[in-house]
Design a protein around this motif. Structure first.
Motif, PDB file in Angstrom:
ATOM      1  N   ILE A  94      27.492  42.462  19.637  1.00 60.42           N
ATOM      2  CA  ILE A  94      28.008  41.621  20.725  1.00 60.42           C
ATOM      3  C   ILE A  94      28.159  40.171  20.290  1.00 60.42           C
ATOM      4  O   ILE A  94      27.418  39.681  19.441  1.00 60.42           O
ATOM      5  CB  ILE A  94      27.118  41.711  21.981  1.00 60.42           C
ATOM      6  CG1 ILE A  94      25.652  41.368  21.658  1.00 60.42           C
ATOM      7  CG2 ILE A  94      27.206  43.100  22.591  1.00 60.42           C
ATOM      8  CD1 ILE A  94      24.734  41.416  22.860  1.00 60.42           C
ATOM      9  N   THR A  95      29.130  39.528  20.885  1.00 58.84           N
ATOM     10  CA  THR A  95      29.427  38.132  20.560  1.00 58.84           C
ATOM     11  C   THR A  95      28.464  37.203  21.289  1.00 58.84           C
ATOM     12  O   THR A  95      27.795  37.607  22.245  1.00 58.84           O
ATOM     13  CB  THR A  95      30.860  37.784  20.990  1.00 58.84           C
ATOM     14  OG1 THR A  95      30.940  37.875  22.425  1.00 58.84           O
ATOM     15  CG2 THR A  95      31.878  38.727  20.352  1.00 58.84           C
ATOM     16  N   ALA A  98      29.173  37.213  24.992  1.00 56.72           N
ATOM     17  CA  ALA A  98      28.649  38.402  25.661  1.00 56.72           C
ATOM     18  C   ALA A  98      27.143  38.292  25.857  1.00 56.72           C
ATOM     19  O   ALA A  98      26.603  38.690  26.894  1.00 56.72           O
ATOM     20  CB  ALA A  98      28.985  39.649  24.861  1.00 56.72           C
ATOM     21  N   ILE A 133      37.919  49.211  25.646  1.00 59.58           N
ATOM     22  CA  ILE A 133      37.418  48.605  24.406  1.00 59.58           C
ATOM     23  C   ILE A 133      38.246  49.056  23.210  1.00 59.58           C
ATOM     24  O   ILE A 133      38.606  48.253  22.340  1.00 59.58           O
ATOM     25  CB  ILE A 133      35.929  48.953  24.221  1.00 59.58           C
ATOM     26  CG1 ILE A 133      35.094  48.246  25.292  1.00 59.58           C
ATOM     27  CG2 ILE A 133      35.442  48.553  22.824  1.00 59.58           C
ATOM     28  CD1 ILE A 133      33.656  48.738  25.391  1.00 59.58           C
ATOM     29  N   GLU A 134      38.556  50.342  23.140  1.00 62.49           N
ATOM     30  CA  GLU A 134      39.327  50.865  22.004  1.00 62.49           C
ATOM     31  C   GLU A 134      40.706  50.223  21.912  1.00 62.49           C
ATOM     32  O   GLU A 134      41.175  49.890  20.824  1.00 62.49           O
ATOM     33  CB  GLU A 134      39.482  52.382  22.138  1.00 62.49           C
ATOM     34  CG  GLU A 134      38.224  53.172  21.801  1.00 62.49           C
ATOM     35  CD  GLU A 134      38.432  54.658  21.998  1.00 62.49           C
ATOM     36  OE1 GLU A 134      39.411  55.047  22.694  1.00 62.49           O
ATOM     37  OE2 GLU A 134      37.618  55.441  21.474  1.00 62.49           O
ATOM     38  N   ARG A 137      40.186  45.437  22.366  1.00 65.79           N
ATOM     39  CA  ARG A 137      39.321  44.470  21.693  1.00 65.79           C
ATOM     40  C   ARG A 137      40.045  43.843  20.513  1.00 65.79           C
ATOM     41  O   ARG A 137      40.700  44.521  19.721  1.00 65.79           O
ATOM     42  CB  ARG A 137      38.002  45.099  21.257  1.00 65.79           C
ATOM     43  CG  ARG A 137      38.089  46.142  20.151  1.00 65.79           C
ATOM     44  CD  ARG A 137      36.669  46.526  19.773  1.00 65.79           C
ATOM     45  NE  ARG A 137      36.680  47.498  18.680  1.00 65.79           N
ATOM     46  CZ  ARG A 137      35.707  47.621  17.798  1.00 65.79           C
ATOM     47  NH1 ARG A 137      34.656  46.825  17.864  1.00 65.79           N
ATOM     48  NH2 ARG A 137      35.765  48.523  16.853  1.00 65.79           N
ATOM     49  N   GLN A 139      38.389  41.398  18.473  1.00 64.64           N
ATOM     50  CA  GLN A 139      37.425  41.083  17.429  1.00 64.64           C
ATOM     51  C   GLN A 139      36.661  42.336  17.054  1.00 64.64           C
ATOM     52  O   GLN A 139      36.090  43.004  17.906  1.00 64.64           O
ATOM     53  CB  GLN A 139      36.452  40.006  17.912  1.00 64.64           C
ATOM     54  CG  GLN A 139      37.149  38.712  18.333  1.00 64.64           C
ATOM     55  CD  GLN A 139      36.163  37.682  18.847  1.00 64.64           C
ATOM     56  OE1 GLN A 139      34.984  37.717  18.520  1.00 64.64           O
ATOM     57  NE2 GLN A 139      36.648  36.757  19.651  1.00 64.64           N
ATOM     58  N   VAL A 144      32.638  50.806  18.721  1.00 69.38           N
ATOM     59  CA  VAL A 144      33.064  51.024  20.099  1.00 69.38           C
ATOM     60  C   VAL A 144      31.919  51.613  20.917  1.00 69.38           C
ATOM     61  O   VAL A 144      31.669  51.198  22.052  1.00 69.38           O
ATOM     62  CB  VAL A 144      34.292  51.950  20.138  1.00 69.38           C
ATOM     63  CG1 VAL A 144      34.585  52.386  21.582  1.00 69.38           C
ATOM     64  CG2 VAL A 144      35.513  51.255  19.543  1.00 69.38           C
ATOM     65  N   LEU A 147      29.380  49.032  21.941  1.00 69.04           N
ATOM     66  CA  LEU A 147      29.881  48.172  23.013  1.00 69.04           C
ATOM     67  C   LEU A 147      29.896  48.905  24.352  1.00 69.04           C
ATOM     68  O   LEU A 147      29.634  48.303  25.398  1.00 69.04           O
ATOM     69  CB  LEU A 147      31.272  47.667  22.658  1.00 69.04           C
ATOM     70  CG  LEU A 147      31.340  46.756  21.421  1.00 69.04           C
ATOM     71  CD1 LEU A 147      32.789  46.418  21.086  1.00 69.04           C
ATOM     72  CD2 LEU A 147      30.543  45.480  21.639  1.00 69.04           C
ATOM     73  N   ARG A 151      27.757  47.832  27.723  1.00 70.76           N
ATOM     74  CA  ARG A 151      28.378  47.674  29.041  1.00 70.76           C
ATOM     75  C   ARG A 151      27.672  48.520  30.089  1.00 70.76           C
ATOM     76  O   ARG A 151      27.485  48.095  31.239  1.00 70.76           O
ATOM     77  CB  ARG A 151      29.868  48.024  28.966  1.00 70.76           C
ATOM     78  CG  ARG A 151      30.649  47.593  30.184  1.00 70.76           C
ATOM     79  CD  ARG A 151      32.136  47.504  29.900  1.00 70.76           C
ATOM     80  NE  ARG A 151      32.443  46.490  28.895  1.00 70.76           N
ATOM     81  CZ  ARG A 151      33.675  46.197  28.481  1.00 70.76           C
ATOM     82  NH1 ARG A 151      34.715  46.833  29.017  1.00 70.76           N
ATOM     83  NH2 ARG A 151      33.879  45.283  27.556  1.00 70.76           N
ATOM     84  N   GLU A 237      37.500  34.607  30.798  1.00 75.42           N
ATOM     85  CA  GLU A 237      37.561  35.488  29.639  1.00 75.42           C
ATOM     86  C   GLU A 237      39.000  35.684  29.169  1.00 75.42           C
ATOM     87  O   GLU A 237      39.912  35.916  29.964  1.00 75.42           O
ATOM     88  CB  GLU A 237      36.947  36.848  29.965  1.00 75.42           C
ATOM     89  CG  GLU A 237      35.450  36.799  30.202  1.00 75.42           C
ATOM     90  CD  GLU A 237      34.842  38.178  30.326  1.00 75.42           C
ATOM     91  OE1 GLU A 237      34.484  38.768  29.288  1.00 75.42           O
ATOM     92  OE2 GLU A 237      34.734  38.669  31.464  1.00 75.42           O
ATOM     93  N   MET A 239      41.510  37.337  25.629  1.00 76.49           N
ATOM     94  CA  MET A 239      41.494  38.390  24.619  1.00 76.49           C
ATOM     95  C   MET A 239      40.847  37.918  23.324  1.00 76.49           C
ATOM     96  O   MET A 239      40.046  38.624  22.710  1.00 76.49           O
ATOM     97  CB  MET A 239      42.922  38.886  24.337  1.00 76.49           C
ATOM     98  CG  MET A 239      42.982  40.028  23.331  1.00 76.49           C
ATOM     99  SD  MET A 239      44.629  40.719  23.130  1.00 76.49           S
ATOM    100  CE  MET A 239      44.882  41.480  24.728  1.00 76.49           C
TER     101      MET A 239
END
Length: 289
Positions: A94-95, A98, A133-134, A137, A139, A144, A147, A151, A237, A239
């Motif tokens: 995660i960033t 996030a 996500i697939e 995303r 980055q 997957v 992530l 979530r 938020e 992309m």
């Protein structure tokens, strides 16, 4: 990857600086009065390091902070800065944005969001989240599946003791998307209807035919803290990047605009009826077993 809760630290630093300047004190004077070094006070105010509770209490006393809610809020931010949450297990997935979002959700009292294109993350099923996500995303951080798990884990704030109060306005287009994936959208709509029965969850639908409204400028989320509006923040938020709005005056602007958005959306009862009808429409299209 750094997992510093930067938003929390920035809020702490901003408020401490505001309180210091309100008293007409320089950082050097505050350092001398508290026995702390001036560089240490600068690090706290500039969110360059974690603060200790005892140091924050010294500063609040010096600055004559008699607002009990603000004082309690700043001390709580300081204490939670060292908390090791479940999300640390996903530090490679995660960033920092996030991470900030997750930590704030666990501490917040309210979460108000307008979503123009997707089902809000707190409402998503694993299958819907995986699809989003697939395909979207930008980055490549983590897998997957990692992530998706993150979530799903976030959603525990909806059912914990003293749960997060969520008010979500979702555009009609998001509820009618993915027509070629009815097996994903049917359970997703069921999930929203299930969550909407919770006392702490409100869902409204923004109709395609609505008049001009502030949500047309883009999706956003307003994260609120109990009796401490000066600590509220807004997340915008994108992309490729996301942006936190932290100045109280700017946060107030988004708060007012959210009220306008809810006024333009369908009522809660009509929204539930719309989502139910959309779910039933998908049922009619699926092969009967």
């Amino acid at each position: 990857m750094a997992l510093t809760p930067t938003v929390r630290r920035r809020r702490l630093g901003i408020e401490l600086r505001r309180l210091r300047e309100k008293q007409g004190l320089t950082a050097e004077a505050a350092a001398e009065a508290t026995g702390m070094s001036q560089p240490k006070i600068a690090r706290i105010e500039n969110a360059r390091g974690a603060a200790k509770v005892e140091d924050v209490i010294k500063l609040l006393d010096l600055y004559a902070c008699d607002d009990k809610n603000l004082r309690a809020g700043l001390i709580e931010i300081t204490k939670s800065g060292s908390t090791r949450g479940w999300w640390l297990s996903y530090r490679d997935a995660i960033t920092p944005v996030a991470t900030d979002l997750i930590t704030l959700e666990t501490e917040a009292a309210t979460f108000k969001t307008y979503e123009a294109a997707f089902i809000p993350g707190l409402f998503q099923t694993a299958e819907y989240a995986r699809l989003i996500i697939e395909r979207l995303r930008a980055q490549v951080v983590g897998t997957v599946e990692d992530l998706v798990q993150v979530r799903m884990a976030r959603q525990s704030v909806l059912t914990k003791p003293n749960p997060l109060e969520v008010w979500a306005v979702v555009h009609e287009a998001a509820l009618c998307a993915f027509g070629r994936e009815p097996d994903i959208m049917r359970p997703q709509l069921d999930r929203i209807l299930t969550l909407a029965r919770l006392a702490n969850v409100n869902v409204q639908v923004m109709p395609i035919g609505a008049s001009a409204h502030p949500g047309m400028a883009g999706s956003y989320s307003l994260i609120g803290f109990p009796r401490r509006p000066e600590l509220d923040v807004v997340l915008l938020e994108g992309m490729m990047s996301s942006f936190w709005v932290e100045e109280p005056h700017d946060v107030d602007y988004y708060r007012a605009k959210f009220t306008e958005i809810t006024a333009e959306a369908m009522s809660i009862d009509d929204s539930i009826a719309f989502i139910t009808a959309q779910r039933d429409k998908i049922n009619d299209l699926l092969p009967q077993r």
